[in-house]
Design a protein around this motif. Structure first.
Motif, short mmCIF file in Angstrom:
data_model
loop_
_atom_site.label_atom_id
_atom_site.label_comp_id
_atom_site.label_asym_id
_atom_site.label_seq_id
_atom_site.Cartn_x
_atom_site.Cartn_y
_atom_site.Cartn_z
N MET A 87 0.83 -1.20 0.00
CA MET A 87 0.00 0.00 0.00
C MET A 87 0.86 1.25 0.00
O MET A 87 0.60 2.21 -0.72
CB MET A 87 -0.91 0.00 1.23
N THR A 88 1.94 1.25 0.79
CA THR A 88 2.84 2.39 0.84
C THR A 88 3.47 2.64 -0.52
O THR A 88 3.51 3.77 -1.01
CB THR A 88 3.94 2.16 1.89
N GLU A 89 3.97 1.60 -1.15
CA GLU A 89 4.60 1.75 -2.46
C GLU A 89 3.59 2.25 -3.49
O GLU A 89 3.94 3.06 -4.35
CB GLU A 89 5.20 0.41 -2.89
N GLN A 90 2.37 1.80 -3.40
CA GLN A 90 1.35 2.24 -4.35
C GLN A 90 1.01 3.72 -4.12
O GLN A 90 0.82 4.48 -5.06
CB GLN A 90 0.09 1.38 -4.22
N GLN A 91 0.93 4.10 -2.86
CA GLN A 91 0.66 5.50 -2.55
C GLN A 91 1.76 6.40 -3.11
O GLN A 91 1.48 7.47 -3.69
CB GLN A 91 0.55 5.69 -1.04
N ILE A 92 3.00 6.01 -2.94
CA ILE A 92 4.12 6.80 -3.44
C ILE A 92 4.09 6.87 -4.96
O ILE A 92 4.28 7.94 -5.56
CB ILE A 92 5.46 6.21 -2.95
N ALA A 93 3.84 5.73 -5.61
CA ALA A 93 3.78 5.71 -7.08
C ALA A 93 2.66 6.61 -7.60
O ALA A 93 2.84 7.35 -8.56
CB ALA A 93 3.59 4.28 -7.57
N ASP A 94 1.50 6.56 -6.94
CA ASP A 94 0.37 7.40 -7.35
C ASP A 94 0.68 8.88 -7.16
O ASP A 94 0.34 9.71 -8.01
CB ASP A 94 -0.89 7.03 -6.55
N LEU A 95 1.33 9.21 -6.04
CA LEU A 95 1.67 10.60 -5.76
C LEU A 95 2.67 11.13 -6.80
O LEU A 95 2.53 12.25 -7.31
CB LEU A 95 2.26 10.73 -4.36
N LYS A 96 3.69 10.34 -7.12
CA LYS A 96 4.67 10.75 -8.11
C LYS A 96 4.02 10.95 -9.48
O LYS A 96 4.29 11.95 -10.16
CB LYS A 96 5.79 9.70 -8.22
N LYS A 97 3.17 10.02 -9.86
CA LYS A 97 2.52 10.11 -11.16
C LYS A 97 1.65 11.35 -11.25
O LYS A 97 1.67 12.08 -12.24
CB LYS A 97 1.69 8.85 -11.42
N GLN A 98 0.87 11.59 -10.20
CA GLN A 98 -0.02 12.74 -10.19
C GLN A 98 0.77 14.06 -10.22
O GLN A 98 0.44 15.00 -10.94
CB GLN A 98 -0.91 12.71 -8.96
N THR A 99 1.84 14.11 -9.41
CA THR A 99 2.65 15.32 -9.33
C THR A 99 3.35 15.60 -10.66
O THR A 99 3.37 16.74 -11.14
CB THR A 99 3.68 15.22 -8.20
N CYS A 100 3.96 14.57 -11.25
CA CYS A 100 4.67 14.76 -12.52
C CYS A 100 3.72 15.24 -13.61
O CYS A 100 4.06 16.15 -14.39
CB CYS A 100 5.34 13.46 -12.95
N LYS A 101 2.54 14.65 -13.67
CA LYS A 101 1.56 15.08 -14.66
C LYS A 101 1.19 16.55 -14.47
O LYS A 101 1.14 17.33 -15.44
CB LYS A 101 0.31 14.21 -14.57
N MET A 102 0.96 16.93 -13.22
CA MET A 102 0.53 18.29 -12.94
C MET A 102 1.62 19.32 -13.22
O MET A 102 1.37 20.35 -13.86
CB MET A 102 0.11 18.40 -11.47
N VAL A 103 2.87 19.03 -12.79
CA VAL A 103 3.94 20.03 -12.96
C VAL A 103 4.35 20.17 -14.42
O VAL A 103 4.71 21.27 -14.87
CB VAL A 103 5.15 19.71 -12.06
N VAL A 104 4.32 19.07 -15.18
CA VAL A 104 4.68 19.15 -16.60
C VAL A 104 3.63 19.94 -17.37
O VAL A 104 3.95 20.78 -18.22
CB VAL A 104 4.88 17.75 -17.20
N GLU A 105 2.36 19.69 -17.07
CA GLU A 105 1.30 20.47 -17.72
C GLU A 105 1.44 21.96 -17.40
O GLU A 105 1.27 22.81 -18.28
CB GLU A 105 -0.08 19.96 -17.26
#
Length: 269
Positions: A242-260
């Motif tokens: 669960m921890t690893e999934q939370q981190i992966a989701d946070l990174k994916k969401q953040t990268c998408k947002m900052v690149v846009e």
């Protein structure tokens, strides 16, 4: 996965840099040497000096500042579908998530973000000869036994040879936070692994954008997100997953947002 809503922490910073034609650039490149004999370190982050050279340590006059303001008046642009070099500080290759997001808008090549360290070597004896200006300069450089390695200048040269327009360097850090009841604030520190039950997470990113042709630069810290994690239940291995999934989701969401956000600020269609 049961989580509280995301809260957004806004910390936007825009700094426009100075261009190749500025008078200060003559001073920061005057001591550069054509030869490079350097080693890389596997754990270091790129420093501001690695990216901006000696610009931050020179004596800067009001005239330099006025020139920089005038030169930066045209803004900084990275056209969509242009060729860029993507670098993650401290990593041999950028995170795959960031690469994929950048590839939606640009033609991406990657380069190591592990800084080139100055390498000290034994000083060779010098035989007295008739000195010229160039001989004096080289001897002065060798007396210290240090070879100057200008990371960004070398990377701009590589970009020019590879026909890339812009170098995009980014620093990233994953932090975990615990609520302090006494101060009524979340205390943040670098996430070092382990379970995040009852903790908050945030993935901080900042960019330095450098034009290959001119050396002009912009520095940008986009909006970041905080993930408020609820206490987890279940077996130990399920907590880890669960921890690893939370981190992966946070990174994916953040990268998408900052690149846009970066594209909206710096790229025309």
């Amino acid at each position: 996965m049961n989580m509280k809503p995301l809260s957004v922490v806004i910390c936007i910073l825009l700094l426009a840099g100075c261009s190749k034609s500025s008078s200060i650039d003559g001073r920061k490149t005057g001591a550069a040497t054509p030869r490079m004999d350097a080693i890389s370190t596997s754990t270091s982050q790129l420093t501001d000096r690695d990216v901006f050279g000696d610009e931050l340590t020179l004596d800067i006059t009001e005239e330099d500042i006025e020139n920089a303001v005038e030169e930066a008046s045209n803004g900084f642009e990275i056209p969509q579908n242009s060729a860029i070099i993507l670098v993650e500080s401290g990593a041999r290759a950028p995170d795959v998530i960031m690469q994929k997001e950048m590839q939606r808008y640009y033609r991406v090549s990657t380069f190591s973000g592990i800084p080139v360290a100055r390498k000290k070597r034994a000083v060779q004896p010098v035989t007295p000869v008739k000195e010229t200006d160039s001989d004096t300069e080289n001897f002065s450089d060798s007396k210290s036994g240090v070879i100057n390695a200008n990371y960004m200048q070398a990377l701009r040269y590589i970009g020019a040879k590879g026909r890339q327009k812009t170098i995009v360097v980014y620093w990233s850090e994953l932090e975990s936070g615990k609520y302090n009841a006494a101060t009524k604030e979340v205390v943040w520190k670098k996430y070092m692994g382990g379970n995040i039950s009852g903790s908050s997470l945030r993935y901080l990113i900042r960019f330095a954008l450098v034009d290959v042709a001119t050396g002009e630069w912009a520095m940008y810290s986009p909006v970041n997100t905080e993930l408020m994690a609820v206490p987890l239940t279940g077996k130990a291995d399920e907590k880890k997953d669960m921890t690893e999934q939370q981190i992966a989701d946070l990174k994916k969401q953040t990268c998408k947002m900052v690149v846009e956000d970066l594209v909206n600020r710096y790229s025309s269609k």
